[in-house]
Structures are given as C-alpha cells and as structure tokens.
Enzyme design. Structure first.
Site, PDB file in Angstrom:
ATOM      1  N   SER A 209      64.011  70.781  22.236  1.00 32.32           N
ATOM      2  CA  SER A 209      63.489  69.460  22.574  1.00 32.32           C
ATOM      3  C   SER A 209      62.492  69.586  23.717  1.00 32.32           C
ATOM      4  O   SER A 209      62.386  70.644  24.344  1.00 32.32           O
ATOM      5  CB  SER A 209      64.621  68.523  22.978  1.00 32.32           C
ATOM      6  OG  SER A 209      64.859  68.642  24.361  1.00 32.32           O
ATOM      7  N   LYS A 210      61.800  68.503  23.993  1.00 28.77           N
ATOM      8  CA  LYS A 210      60.738  68.602  24.994  1.00 28.77           C
ATOM      9  C   LYS A 210      61.294  68.928  26.383  1.00 28.77           C
ATOM     10  O   LYS A 210      60.582  69.402  27.244  1.00 28.77           O
ATOM     11  CB  LYS A 210      59.917  67.318  25.035  1.00 28.77           C
ATOM     12  CG  LYS A 210      60.645  66.139  25.620  1.00 28.77           C
ATOM     13  CD  LYS A 210      59.701  65.006  25.940  1.00 28.77           C
ATOM     14  CE  LYS A 210      60.512  63.840  26.460  1.00 28.77           C
ATOM     15  NZ  LYS A 210      59.810  62.649  26.731  1.00 28.77           N
ATOM     16  N   ARG A 211      62.575  68.666  26.567  1.00 32.99           N
ATOM     17  CA  ARG A 211      63.174  68.944  27.880  1.00 32.99           C
ATOM     18  C   ARG A 211      63.546  70.418  28.062  1.00 32.99           C
ATOM     19  O   ARG A 211      63.822  70.869  29.153  1.00 32.99           O
ATOM     20  CB  ARG A 211      64.412  68.071  28.093  1.00 32.99           C
ATOM     21  CG  ARG A 211      64.085  66.647  28.484  1.00 32.99           C
ATOM     22  CD  ARG A 211      65.338  65.797  28.479  1.00 32.99           C
ATOM     23  NE  ARG A 211      65.953  65.766  27.147  1.00 32.99           N
ATOM     24  CZ  ARG A 211      65.524  64.960  26.160  1.00 32.99           C
ATOM     25  NH1 ARG A 211      64.524  64.142  26.366  1.00 32.99           N
ATOM     26  NH2 ARG A 211      66.110  64.974  24.968  1.00 32.99           N
TER      27      ARG A 211
END
Ligand code: GLU
Length: 441
Positions: A209-211
């Site tokens: 995920s982008k995190r």
C-alpha cells in the site's frame, strides 16, 4: 513487429505515484516498444475532489524520471486527444447517446444505467487465459450529478483511442466483465487483456500500500536512486528473462518482453534486492555519468558549491564509485573530502584506542613523512610498510588510526588514495590537530 499495437497507461491521479502503477506503466511501455507499437498516457481524472494539477505532475514527473516516455498523451497531444478524461465530456455524451439508441442505457432515479446482456462475458486474458463471468445486474454509468462512472469512460476511451491491449493491475479483473459488456453493446471488438498480478509487501500476504516503505516512485527520486536501476527492478516484479539474470540492459528486456511470460503469481516487493540492483548499477556507470549523477546530491547536502575544485570533486567521486552502495549515504561517506569539520564515528574511535599505541604510530608516521620525496600512493605504501617492519608491528597499526584521524571513519576508500586526494598539507594538518586535541595524548 506489429505497429498496430496500441496500449495505454491510464492512471487516476491520487497525489502519489505507487510503484504498482509504475510497474503497470512499465509493462505497457515494454510491450509497446517490443512490438513497435504506440504507448499512450491517459489521465483518468474524473474524480474532481481528488484530482489536481499537482497530482498529475507527480505522475508525469515519475514516468519521465523512469524514462517511460509516451507517444501520445499530455504535453504531446496526438490524434485521439484530449488525453485528460476531464476534457472529454462531448465524447462520452456521444457514446452515451449510442448506448441509448441501442436500448442499452436508460434513466432511473436520476442516474443513467447500463442494461446488461444476460450472457456471460468472455475475457481473453494473456496471463489468466480465458475468464468467463456473468454480469448479472444493470449498473450505473452516469451518476445523478452528471459525472460519468469509471467503467463507462474507461471503455469509451479504449474504443476511441483504438486500444488493442489493456494491460493493467489484477484488481481490475473483476471489472472486466462490465467492460466487455460495454464493448459489445457498442459493437466493438474487445481488446486483449493482460491483468498483472499484484505486488505484495515484503512480509506477509498483504498488498503493497502507499504507506509501505518503498511504495512511492517519488521517494526513490528523492533518495537519489538511479532511475534505470528502479526500472530494471520493477521489470522483475512479475517478469523474468528465465535465465536467472536480474540485471539486464533495457534494450534486451524490450527484445525479450512478452505478455505471455508475465507470471500468474503475485510478485513480492523486496527493498533489499532493489537496493542491491541500484548499487550494481551505480558501480557500473561510466565514471563521467556517475559524477554527473552524484554531484547534485552533494550539492543538496551542502558539501560542495560552485567554488569547489572540479578535479578534486572528480577524484573523490571516482574513488567513491567502487565502494558506493547508494547515493543517499554518499554525502556522509565523503564529507571529510570537502571540509575538516567532518562527523566522527565514536565507535570507530573506541576501537582505535582499544589496542596498541595509535598516537605513537601517528607521530612516527608524521616523522617519516618529512623524508618522503613524493606524496604518491606507491611511495606512501612503501613508507608505511617499512615503518611497520622497523617497529615490529603491522601496517594496520598505522593505517587504522591515521584513517580515523583524517576522516573520522573506520571505513572508506583505499587508504593511500584517501591520503593522496586529501594532499600532504591537509593530512599533516589533520594529524597534528588530532594529536593536539586527543585527550589520550
Ligand atoms: N484509472 C484506472 C486505475 O488507475 C485505470 C484502469 C485501467 O487501466 O483500465 O486503476
């Protein structure tokens, strides 16, 4: 060669450029280049709340940084533009009218609905094989506020832009039956699909995920990764040349790349491997290219200025190239070449003072320097070897404390090269200062 191939990368601007998206763009680009086809960039910016010029910039900058240049799209235009969905409303209206004419679109509760055929949709997927799915329910294609829904505009644009192959993330496989329905309702042959398996995070079974650390292309740019290395690594996420090689020139990847070879299994993101590939690329760069790439990094770190002597800079960077693992840590690695106010590794200091007589060795070295004719790597080495022999110790007894005194580190480029790049006067100055300021003296 099949120049009729037309593929597209169709990102929705979200404010960041995820490596999953970058890999999708890359596979489209590779396929287009492999076939001699056309690579199109289309911005799917129908979500007005989220989209902004800045979000588009991130994508465009990221694609350019990776060297994934498009043949049609923003900044270039082309025969099927505009390439922003937000500017294509007339085209959508046209296609909507056609669907209405064919009796495949109707109004209900303020929205426009698509009427499904009731027959199973067959998706020809180069990676998954033939996938058959029945789309049971009618679905909205224009919301009550007038905004068109992704499924509709995505297909209209693929038709209007004459897309032959839809290469995209596997998360869209479940949408494909809706898309095939719309293609068929408009009497257009469906494109060939290739749904690329997901990228999983380094540990566990979750999707990246982008995190997650390492998920954004812009971070690699900010951390001075080499774009060619990142691109090479991304090629390996779902594709391989089938001969255990990992580092390949992009021309070779283009020649070998094919959709059928893309793995059905999810790919796992491995930041260590990416760092390794990056290091290999850095060390293999021609010296001049390495210098050009690293100079801005040193500038940003405030180590060099326009006044910095360019041949000194060249000598330093050339010496660092074979040792370097990444450019992010390069400023720390070579601070001592540009200032005598360099950071000191306290652990290294402890080690130096744990054994022998480092300060005595430094004094002996300084003493011997006065009779050294040429301050060259060779002569310095001969001198240190002789010193060690006559004092019945090892060359390391000189090398370690001297390296530490002039650089603040226990590691670095070759010892004699270090001394020569600093120059005789600077070496003497630093050693004398070290003797004066070291409390053990
Ligand atoms: N805008 C969609 C996305 O960003 C594109 C889907 C597609 O490639 O068809 O996921």
């Amino acid at each position: 060669m099949n120049s009729a191939v037309r593929v597209r990368f169709a990102p929705s601007p979200t404010g960041f450029f995820h490596i999953g998206g970058a890999r999708t763009a890359l596979f489209n680009w590779l396929y287009a280049r492999h076939c001699g086809g056309t690579f199109i960039l289309r911005i799917e910016d129908t979500d007005k709340k989220r989209d902004s010029e800045e979000s588009v910039r991130v994508l465009i900058d990221g694609l350019k940084w990776l060297g994934l240049h498009w043949d049609e799209g923003p900044e270039l235009s082309g025969p099927h533009g505009p390439y922003f969905q937000s500017e294509r409303q007339c085209i959508y209206d046209n296609y909507l009218n056609r669907l209405r004419d064919y009796g495949r679109a109707y109004d209900q509760d303020g929205a426009v609905w698509f009427k499904v055929s009731g027959k199973p949709a067959v998706i020809h997927d180069e990676i998954r094989g033939e996938v058959t799915r029945l789309e049971e329910k009618d679905f909205v294609i224009v919301r009550s506020d007038g905004s068109p829904v992704f499924h509709f505009v995505n297909v209209v644009d693929d038709i209007d832009m004459a897309i032959t192959h839809v290469i995209r993330g596997e998360d869209h496989l479940s949408n494909s039956s809706k898309h095939v329905e719309i293609f068929q309702a408009l009497n257009v042959a469906t494109p060939i699909f290739a749904h690329i398996p997901l990228i999983l995070k380094t540990v566990g079974s979750g999707k990246m995920s982008k995190r997650d650390q390492g998920a954004l292309v812009e971070d690699y740019k900010a951390r001075w990764f080499l774009p060619e290395a990142v691109r090479n690594y991304l090629c390996l996420l779902g594709w391989s040349p089938k001969d255990d090689r990992e580092i390949l020139p992009i021309e070779e990847i283009i020649a070998l790349f094919d959709l059928k070879q893309i793995s059905k299994n999810n790919a796992r993101f491995d930041e260590k491997k990416l760092a390794h590939v990056n290091g290999e690329y850095l060390r293999k760069l021609p010296a001049k290219a390495f210098i050009d790439f690293c100079t801005p990094a040193l500038k940003c770190a405030g180590l060099i200025s326009p006044k910095t002597d360019s041949s000194h800079l060249e000598n330093v960077l050339t010496a660092c190239q074979e040792k370097v693992r990444d450019v992010e840590s390069l400023p720390n690695f070579c601070t001592h070449f540009f200032t005598n106010d360099f950071p000191v590794d306290e652990k290294a200091r402890e080690k130096i003072f744990k054994q022998g007589n480092p300060l005595v060795c430094i004094r002996e070295f300084l003493g011997a320097l006065s009779s050294l004719r040429d301050f060259t790597e060779e002569d310095l080495e001969t001198m240190v070897t002789k010193l060690a022999q006559s004092n019945n110790c090892k060359t390391g007894d000189y090398i370690h404390p001297i390296r530490f005194a002039v650089s603040g580190q226990s590691v670095g480029i070759g010892f004699y090269r270090l001394l020569c790049i600093l120059g005789k006067d600077e070496v003497i100055k630093r050693l004398e200062k070290f003797l004066q300021t070291t409390s053990f003296a």
